[in-house]
Design a protein around this motif. Sequence first.
Motif, mmCIF file in Angstrom:
data_model
loop_
_atom_site.group_PDB
_atom_site.id
_atom_site.type_symbol
_atom_site.label_atom_id
_atom_site.label_comp_id
_atom_site.label_asym_id
_atom_site.label_seq_id
_atom_site.Cartn_x
_atom_site.Cartn_y
_atom_site.Cartn_z
ATOM 1 N N GLN A 145 0.846 -1.101 -0.135
ATOM 2 C CA GLN A 145 -0.138 -0.112 -0.202
ATOM 3 C C GLN A 145 1.108 1.056 0.056
ATOM 4 O O GLN A 145 2.304 1.175 0.691
ATOM 5 C CB GLN A 145 -0.725 0.370 0.817
ATOM 6 N N PRO A 146 0.424 2.280 -0.521
ATOM 7 C CA PRO A 146 1.130 3.139 -1.388
ATOM 8 C C PRO A 146 0.926 4.229 0.633
ATOM 9 O O PRO A 146 0.387 4.108 1.532
ATOM 10 C CB PRO A 146 0.389 4.333 -1.827
ATOM 11 N N GLY A 147 2.659 5.538 0.689
ATOM 12 C CA GLY A 147 2.805 5.880 1.988
ATOM 13 C C GLY A 147 3.736 5.668 3.489
ATOM 14 O O GLY A 147 3.932 4.570 2.924
ATOM 15 N N PRO A 148 4.168 6.193 4.366
ATOM 16 C CA PRO A 148 4.638 6.096 4.956
ATOM 17 C C PRO A 148 4.500 5.243 6.172
ATOM 18 O O PRO A 148 3.789 4.461 6.101
ATOM 19 C CB PRO A 148 4.534 7.346 5.821
ATOM 20 N N VAL A 149 5.558 4.981 6.376
ATOM 21 C CA VAL A 149 5.128 3.766 7.958
ATOM 22 C C VAL A 149 5.736 4.905 9.171
ATOM 23 O O VAL A 149 6.698 5.753 9.156
ATOM 24 C CB VAL A 149 6.417 2.598 7.518
ATOM 25 N N LEU A 150 4.699 4.175 10.027
ATOM 26 C CA LEU A 150 5.594 4.530 11.361
ATOM 27 C C LEU A 150 5.438 3.586 12.663
ATOM 28 O O LEU A 150 4.844 2.491 12.533
ATOM 29 C CB LEU A 150 3.597 5.395 11.830
ATOM 30 N N VAL A 151 6.738 3.911 12.995
ATOM 31 C CA VAL A 151 7.693 2.943 13.768
ATOM 32 C C VAL A 151 7.461 3.298 15.154
ATOM 33 O O VAL A 151 8.226 4.224 15.555
ATOM 34 C CB VAL A 151 8.833 2.044 13.559
ATOM 35 N N LEU A 152 7.225 2.645 15.671
ATOM 36 C CA LEU A 152 7.078 2.710 17.507
ATOM 37 C C LEU A 152 7.833 1.611 18.398
ATOM 38 O O LEU A 152 7.736 0.733 18.405
ATOM 39 C CB LEU A 152 5.987 2.724 18.041
ATOM 40 N N ASP A 153 9.048 2.352 19.471
ATOM 41 C CA ASP A 153 10.348 1.733 19.705
ATOM 42 C C ASP A 153 9.359 1.983 21.761
ATOM 43 O O ASP A 153 9.988 2.357 21.747
ATOM 44 C CB ASP A 153 10.926 2.301 19.527
ATOM 45 N N GLN A 154 8.902 0.888 21.830
ATOM 46 C CA GLN A 154 8.851 0.706 23.489
ATOM 47 C C GLN A 154 6.871 1.765 23.395
ATOM 48 O O GLN A 154 8.071 2.368 24.927
ATOM 49 C CB GLN A 154 10.104 1.036 23.693
ATOM 50 N N ILE A 155 6.487 2.022 22.516
ATOM 51 C CA ILE A 155 5.717 3.316 23.603
ATOM 52 C C ILE A 155 4.633 2.452 23.715
ATOM 53 O O ILE A 155 4.077 1.603 23.349
ATOM 54 C CB ILE A 155 4.612 3.565 22.443
ATOM 55 N N SER A 156 3.913 1.962 25.599
ATOM 56 C CA SER A 156 3.217 0.950 26.323
ATOM 57 C C SER A 156 2.280 1.632 26.468
ATOM 58 O O SER A 156 1.079 0.819 26.877
ATOM 59 C CB SER A 156 4.017 0.600 27.150
ATOM 60 N N ASP A 157 1.860 2.795 26.017
ATOM 61 C CA ASP A 157 -0.256 3.761 26.690
ATOM 62 C C ASP A 157 -0.752 2.690 25.072
ATOM 63 O O ASP A 157 -0.953 4.012 24.600
ATOM 64 C CB ASP A 157 0.622 4.947 27.050
ATOM 65 N N PRO A 158 -1.661 2.852 25.437
ATOM 66 C CA PRO A 158 -2.873 2.866 24.398
ATOM 67 C C PRO A 158 -3.392 3.386 24.072
ATOM 68 O O PRO A 158 -3.125 3.179 23.038
ATOM 69 C CB PRO A 158 -3.981 1.058 24.903
ATOM 70 N N ARG A 159 -4.165 4.776 25.183
ATOM 71 C CA ARG A 159 -4.070 5.901 24.391
ATOM 72 C C ARG A 159 -3.211 6.416 23.180
ATOM 73 O O ARG A 159 -3.582 7.369 22.184
ATOM 74 C CB ARG A 159 -4.775 6.706 25.639
ATOM 75 N N ASN A 160 -2.226 6.485 23.534
ATOM 76 C CA ASN A 160 -1.122 7.421 22.925
ATOM 77 C C ASN A 160 -0.939 6.274 21.539
ATOM 78 O O ASN A 160 -1.039 6.818 20.490
ATOM 79 C CB ASN A 160 0.008 7.101 23.183
ATOM 80 N N VAL A 161 -0.958 4.898 21.736
ATOM 81 C CA VAL A 161 -0.546 3.957 20.876
ATOM 82 C C VAL A 161 -1.892 4.265 19.612
ATOM 83 O O VAL A 161 -2.055 4.392 18.548
ATOM 84 C CB VAL A 161 -0.151 2.563 20.704
ATOM 85 N N GLY A 162 -3.186 4.167 20.202
ATOM 86 C CA GLY A 162 -4.426 4.557 19.481
ATOM 87 C C GLY A 162 -4.420 6.101 18.771
ATOM 88 O O GLY A 162 -4.453 5.864 18.202
ATOM 89 N N ALA A 163 -4.093 7.147 19.441
ATOM 90 C CA ALA A 163 -3.904 8.480 18.388
ATOM 91 C C ALA A 163 -3.377 7.826 17.649
ATOM 92 O O ALA A 163 -3.295 9.307 16.605
ATOM 93 C CB ALA A 163 -3.298 9.162 20.051
#
Length: 295
Positions: A145-163
């Motif tokens: 699929q087109p577009g960038p990728v967002l990579v999360l290194d040890q981000i554990s708060d579900p609300r931050n990940v959802g946002a």
Amino acid sequence: MQSAGQSVNQNTGPGAGRPERPASRPQGRDNRDENKRGENKRGRGEPGRAPATPSGAVWLYGTHAVAAALQNPARLFRRLVITEEAQAALAAECPTPWPIAPEITPRDKIDQLLGARQGSGIVHQGIALLTDQLSSPALLDALKQPGPVLVLDQISDPRNVGALMRTAQAFGACAVIAQDRNAPEETGALAKAASGALETIPLLRTVNIARALVVLKSAEFWVVGLDGHAPSKLHGPSFGKRRVALVLGSEGEGMRRLTRETCDEICALAMPGGMESLNVSAAGAVALYEITRKA
């Protein structure tokens, strides 16, 4: 702020790289027995505890999250519980007939099912959906699929990940990657914060972030780590036609050493107002806007 990233798990929107699954499934005897055991447990002196959720399933709640899930053909549904008053709000976002018959349920019963109480942070708006967790496409399939990728290194708060998933969807990212060990599972809190994005963009989980970054490089992504102390400022037009993988680290520690060393470059956000850092979800939103800016 600092950043880093990696991961692999979860979903995409309609039909993206998943095997066909039935639209719904009636609740079987095993599930009823499991819920009954949870209710009995509350009766043995554990008031306010939610019944046990069946293995492999998750309770989603809130109008946006449930409406998006009901419109995702990759979902396998078990129960839809809703107050009489909330039916119109859900129908406005997801027209009837719904793929599973609703159970009209008092609000306090939904509170019990979800374990909602003062301080729990669960705001269900009178709507909850028990559904199987989503499966994930393979990383290389997601990258088609087109577009960038967002990579999360040890981000554990579900609300931050959802946002961050919501922001990634808004700026046309093809996937969000998180580390398997230090990232939240698919939960109602994550889905509510994602406001429907959990159904339309895959959340992939990987054991080794640095290794995932190598795979992204082999797929011709330019890997950019975000670090508030970096001398270079993030400048979207400088990437030209390159596809970018943006790496965010945890708010406290930022990117881990190996993650940082695997990036092609490290940048900071330009913040002329003088703030030292931003919340990771806010920083991710600014950075995704910047890397998609062409002029």
